[in-house]
Design a protein around this motif. Structure first.
Motif, PDB file in Angstrom:
ATOM      1  N   PRO A  75     -64.465 -35.545 -44.645  1.00  0.00           N
ATOM      2  CA  PRO A  75     -64.597 -36.969 -44.965  1.00  0.00           C
ATOM      3  C   PRO A  75     -63.279 -37.727 -44.875  1.00  0.00           C
ATOM      4  CG  PRO A  75     -65.828 -35.661 -46.534  1.00  0.00           C
ATOM      5  CD  PRO A  75     -65.029 -34.697 -45.726  1.00  0.00           C
ATOM      6  N   CYS A  76     -62.183 -37.101 -45.283  1.00  0.00           N
ATOM      7  CA  CYS A  76     -60.874 -37.763 -45.198  1.00  0.00           C
ATOM      8  C   CYS A  76     -60.470 -37.998 -43.755  1.00  0.00           C
ATOM      9  CB  CYS A  76     -59.818 -36.920 -45.912  1.00  0.00           C
ATOM     10  SG  CYS A  76     -60.009 -36.857 -47.704  1.00  0.00           S
ATOM     11  N   LEU A  77     -60.718 -37.008 -42.895  1.00  0.00           N
ATOM     12  CA  LEU A  77     -60.390 -37.161 -41.483  1.00  0.00           C
ATOM     13  C   LEU A  77     -61.212 -38.277 -40.844  1.00  0.00           C
ATOM     14  CD1 LEU A  77     -60.141 -33.413 -40.370  1.00  0.00           C
ATOM     15  CD2 LEU A  77     -58.259 -35.019 -40.753  1.00  0.00           C
ATOM     16  N   VAL A  78     -62.513 -38.331 -41.191  1.00  0.00           N
ATOM     17  CA  VAL A  78     -63.378 -39.366 -40.631  1.00  0.00           C
ATOM     18  C   VAL A  78     -62.971 -40.749 -41.134  1.00  0.00           C
ATOM     19  CG1 VAL A  78     -65.744 -40.255 -40.629  1.00  0.00           C
ATOM     20  CG2 VAL A  78     -65.325 -37.835 -40.233  1.00  0.00           C
ATOM     21  N   GLU A  79     -62.613 -40.853 -42.423  1.00  0.00           N
ATOM     22  CA  GLU A  79     -62.145 -42.133 -42.952  1.00  0.00           C
ATOM     23  C   GLU A  79     -60.887 -42.595 -42.232  1.00  0.00           C
ATOM     24  OE1 GLU A  79     -63.117 -44.385 -45.280  1.00  0.00           O
ATOM     25  OE2 GLU A  79     -65.053 -43.369 -45.304  1.00  0.00           O
ATOM     26  N   LEU A  80     -59.974 -41.667 -41.986  1.00  0.00           N
ATOM     27  CA  LEU A  80     -58.734 -41.999 -41.289  1.00  0.00           C
ATOM     28  C   LEU A  80     -59.008 -42.454 -39.865  1.00  0.00           C
ATOM     29  CD1 LEU A  80     -55.628 -42.045 -41.251  1.00  0.00           C
ATOM     30  CD2 LEU A  80     -55.684 -39.644 -40.565  1.00  0.00           C
ATOM     31  N   LEU A  81     -59.843 -41.717 -39.164  1.00  0.00           N
ATOM     32  CA  LEU A  81     -60.169 -42.065 -37.786  1.00  0.00           C
ATOM     33  C   LEU A  81     -60.916 -43.390 -37.708  1.00  0.00           C
ATOM     34  CD1 LEU A  81     -60.337 -41.380 -34.777  1.00  0.00           C
ATOM     35  CD2 LEU A  81     -62.403 -40.048 -35.280  1.00  0.00           C
ATOM     36  N   GLY A  82     -61.923 -43.561 -38.565  1.00  0.00           N
ATOM     37  CA  GLY A  82     -62.705 -44.788 -38.550  1.00  0.00           C
ATOM     38  C   GLY A  82     -61.863 -46.013 -38.885  1.00  0.00           C
ATOM     39  N   SER A  83     -61.014 -45.892 -39.901  1.00  0.00           N
ATOM     40  CA  SER A  83     -60.145 -47.014 -40.274  1.00  0.00           C
ATOM     41  C   SER A  83     -59.166 -47.345 -39.163  1.00  0.00           C
ATOM     42  CB  SER A  83     -59.376 -46.672 -41.559  1.00  0.00           C
ATOM     43  OG  SER A  83     -60.257 -46.478 -42.633  1.00  0.00           O
ATOM     44  N   ALA A  84     -58.605 -46.311 -38.548  1.00  0.00           N
ATOM     45  CA  ALA A  84     -57.638 -46.537 -37.472  1.00  0.00           C
ATOM     46  C   ALA A  84     -58.284 -47.267 -36.293  1.00  0.00           C
ATOM     47  CB  ALA A  84     -57.046 -45.205 -37.015  1.00  0.00           C
ATOM     48  N   LEU A  85     -59.487 -46.845 -35.905  1.00  0.00           N
ATOM     49  CA  LEU A  85     -60.169 -47.487 -34.783  1.00  0.00           C
ATOM     50  C   LEU A  85     -60.533 -48.929 -35.106  1.00  0.00           C
ATOM     51  CD1 LEU A  85     -62.542 -44.582 -33.679  1.00  0.00           C
ATOM     52  CD2 LEU A  85     -60.545 -45.441 -32.456  1.00  0.00           C
ATOM     53  N   PHE A  86     -61.077 -49.141 -36.308  1.00  0.00           N
ATOM     54  CA  PHE A  86     -61.489 -50.495 -36.696  1.00  0.00           C
ATOM     55  C   PHE A  86     -60.298 -51.441 -36.779  1.00  0.00           C
ATOM     56  CE2 PHE A  86     -62.170 -53.451 -40.337  1.00  0.00           C
ATOM     57  CZ  PHE A  86     -63.042 -54.327 -39.684  1.00  0.00           C
ATOM     58  N   ILE A  87     -59.234 -50.991 -37.398  1.00  0.00           N
ATOM     59  CA  ILE A  87     -58.058 -51.851 -37.580  1.00  0.00           C
ATOM     60  C   ILE A  87     -57.364 -52.107 -36.252  1.00  0.00           C
ATOM     61  CG2 ILE A  87     -55.793 -52.002 -38.689  1.00  0.00           C
ATOM     62  CD1 ILE A  87     -57.113 -50.350 -40.994  1.00  0.00           C
ATOM     63  N   THR A 108     -61.078 -69.236 -26.818  1.00  0.00           N
ATOM     64  CA  THR A 108     -62.194 -68.553 -27.490  1.00  0.00           C
ATOM     65  C   THR A 108     -62.275 -68.868 -28.973  1.00  0.00           C
ATOM     66  OG1 THR A 108     -60.828 -66.588 -27.844  1.00  0.00           O
ATOM     67  CG2 THR A 108     -62.170 -66.657 -25.844  1.00  0.00           C
ATOM     68  N   GLY A 109     -61.219 -69.395 -29.556  1.00  0.00           N
ATOM     69  CA  GLY A 109     -61.238 -69.729 -30.976  1.00  0.00           C
ATOM     70  C   GLY A 109     -61.482 -68.513 -31.850  1.00  0.00           C
ATOM     71  N   LEU A 110     -62.390 -68.653 -32.818  1.00  0.00           N
ATOM     72  CA  LEU A 110     -62.684 -67.561 -33.737  1.00  0.00           C
ATOM     73  C   LEU A 110     -63.692 -66.566 -33.180  1.00  0.00           C
ATOM     74  CD1 LEU A 110     -63.007 -69.550 -37.087  1.00  0.00           C
ATOM     75  CD2 LEU A 110     -61.185 -67.967 -36.469  1.00  0.00           C
ATOM     76  N   LEU A 111     -64.302 -66.884 -32.063  1.00  0.00           N
ATOM     77  CA  LEU A 111     -65.361 -66.026 -31.542  1.00  0.00           C
ATOM     78  C   LEU A 111     -64.854 -64.641 -31.177  1.00  0.00           C
ATOM     79  CD1 LEU A 111     -68.334 -65.871 -30.771  1.00  0.00           C
ATOM     80  CD2 LEU A 111     -67.722 -66.683 -28.488  1.00  0.00           C
ATOM     81  N   GLN A 112     -63.693 -64.569 -30.550  1.00  0.00           N
ATOM     82  CA  GLN A 112     -63.171 -63.267 -30.129  1.00  0.00           C
ATOM     83  C   GLN A 112     -62.891 -62.342 -31.310  1.00  0.00           C
ATOM     84  OE1 GLN A 112     -60.229 -63.207 -26.954  1.00  0.00           O
ATOM     85  NE2 GLN A 112     -59.031 -61.653 -28.031  1.00  0.00           N
ATOM     86  N   PRO A 113     -62.076 -62.752 -32.306  1.00  0.00           N
ATOM     87  CA  PRO A 113     -61.853 -61.836 -33.434  1.00  0.00           C
ATOM     88  C   PRO A 113     -63.104 -61.582 -34.261  1.00  0.00           C
ATOM     89  CG  PRO A 113     -60.802 -63.953 -33.840  1.00  0.00           C
ATOM     90  CD  PRO A 113     -61.242 -63.957 -32.410  1.00  0.00           C
ATOM     91  N   ALA A 114     -63.993 -62.571 -34.353  1.00  0.00           N
ATOM     92  CA  ALA A 114     -65.214 -62.383 -35.140  1.00  0.00           C
ATOM     93  C   ALA A 114     -66.097 -61.311 -34.520  1.00  0.00           C
ATOM     94  CB  ALA A 114     -65.982 -63.704 -35.250  1.00  0.00           C
ATOM     95  N   LEU A 115     -66.331 -61.416 -33.229  1.00  0.00           N
ATOM     96  CA  LEU A 115     -67.162 -60.420 -32.556  1.00  0.00           C
ATOM     97  C   LEU A 115     -66.490 -59.048 -32.537  1.00  0.00           C
ATOM     98  CD1 LEU A 115     -68.563 -62.462 -29.520  1.00  0.00           C
ATOM     99  CD2 LEU A 115     -69.820 -61.670 -31.529  1.00  0.00           C
ATOM    100  N   ALA A 116     -65.185 -59.040 -32.309  1.00  0.00           N
ATOM    101  CA  ALA A 116     -64.475 -57.761 -32.253  1.00  0.00           C
ATOM    102  C   ALA A 116     -64.530 -57.042 -33.591  1.00  0.00           C
ATOM    103  CB  ALA A 116     -63.020 -57.988 -31.831  1.00  0.00           C
TER     104      ALA A 116
END
Length: 223
Positions: free
Chosen positions: A37-49, A63-71
């Motif tokens: 679970p710790c490894l998955v949390e680290l990987l998931g957080s790294a990818l999302f951030i 694009t305004g806010l659309l690009q960061p919102a969708l991403a």
């Protein structure tokens, strides 16, 4: 090593493999319960951030806010669905002048005292929507379903599109804290702690007292 290999080999005249020893089961259980679970949390957080920060840093004016919102929303949905703090590895793929430009970061949206009240209320409402999507879509027995990851992601998308101009749409103290550390920008930073914390308390109250299922509600339970 030889003992572990022998443990997995089938017995002569028997098609079934031997059952793992108690020690072997304990080792697997310990890994899956704590390390994995710790490894998955680290990987998931790294990818999302990484995706979120890159979308802000490389955000074009057209694009305004659309690009960061969708991403942010789509990345969160994908990470939850597949794996279910801040990585500044985005510096490796972004020009230096853009990396150090904090104008696109959510935590610099509030620039003067007159914006504080609106930003605080916005963070409370935006975080309430996100927390409800998590709790009701992924946890509550009566409402959870297979589309919960993308419901959560869409909640982030909607929140950024709606609240970005008002508060930045952080919805998470960590989302504001990491970039603030790097940019050394702490003006009105407390908004991004107080707002989500109050929203968490509100959602907890709503679910525990009114809209949660029978197992979750503390009051008004059916007899």
């Amino acid at each position: 090593m030889s003992g572990e290999i022998a443990m997995c080999e089938p017995e002569f005249g028997n098609d079934k493999a031997r059952e793992p020893s108690v020690g072997g089961r304990w080792r697997v259980s310990w890994y899956e319960r704590f390390v994995q679970p710790c490894l998955v949390e680290l990987l998931g957080s790294a990818l999302f951030i990484f995706i979120g920060c890159l979308s802000v840093i490389e955000n074009g004016t057209d694009t305004g806010l659309l690009q960061p919102a969708l991403a942010h929303g789509l990345a969160l949905g994908l990470v939850i669905a597949t794996l279910g703090n801040i990585s500044f590895s985005v510096q490796a793929v972004s020009p230096e002048e853009r990396f150090w430009n904090a104008s696109g970061a959510a935590f610099v949206t509030v620039q003067e005292q007159g914006q504080v009240a609106g930003a605080l209320v916005a963070e409370i409402i935006l975080t309430t929507l996100l927390a409800l999507a998590v709790c009701m879509g992924a946890i509550n027995e009566k409402t959870k379903g297979p589309l919960a990851p993308f419901s959560i992601g869409f909640a982030v998308t909607v929140d950024i599109l709606a609240g970005g101009p008002v508060s930045g749409g952080c919805m998470n103290p960590a989302r504001a804290f990491g970039p603030a550390v790097v940019a050394n920008h702490w003006n009105f930073h407390w908004i991004y702690w107080l707002g989500p914390l109050l929203a968490g308390l509100l959602v907890g109250l709503l679910i525990r007292c009114f809209i949660g299922d029978g197992k979750t509600r503390l009051i008004l339970k059916a007899r």
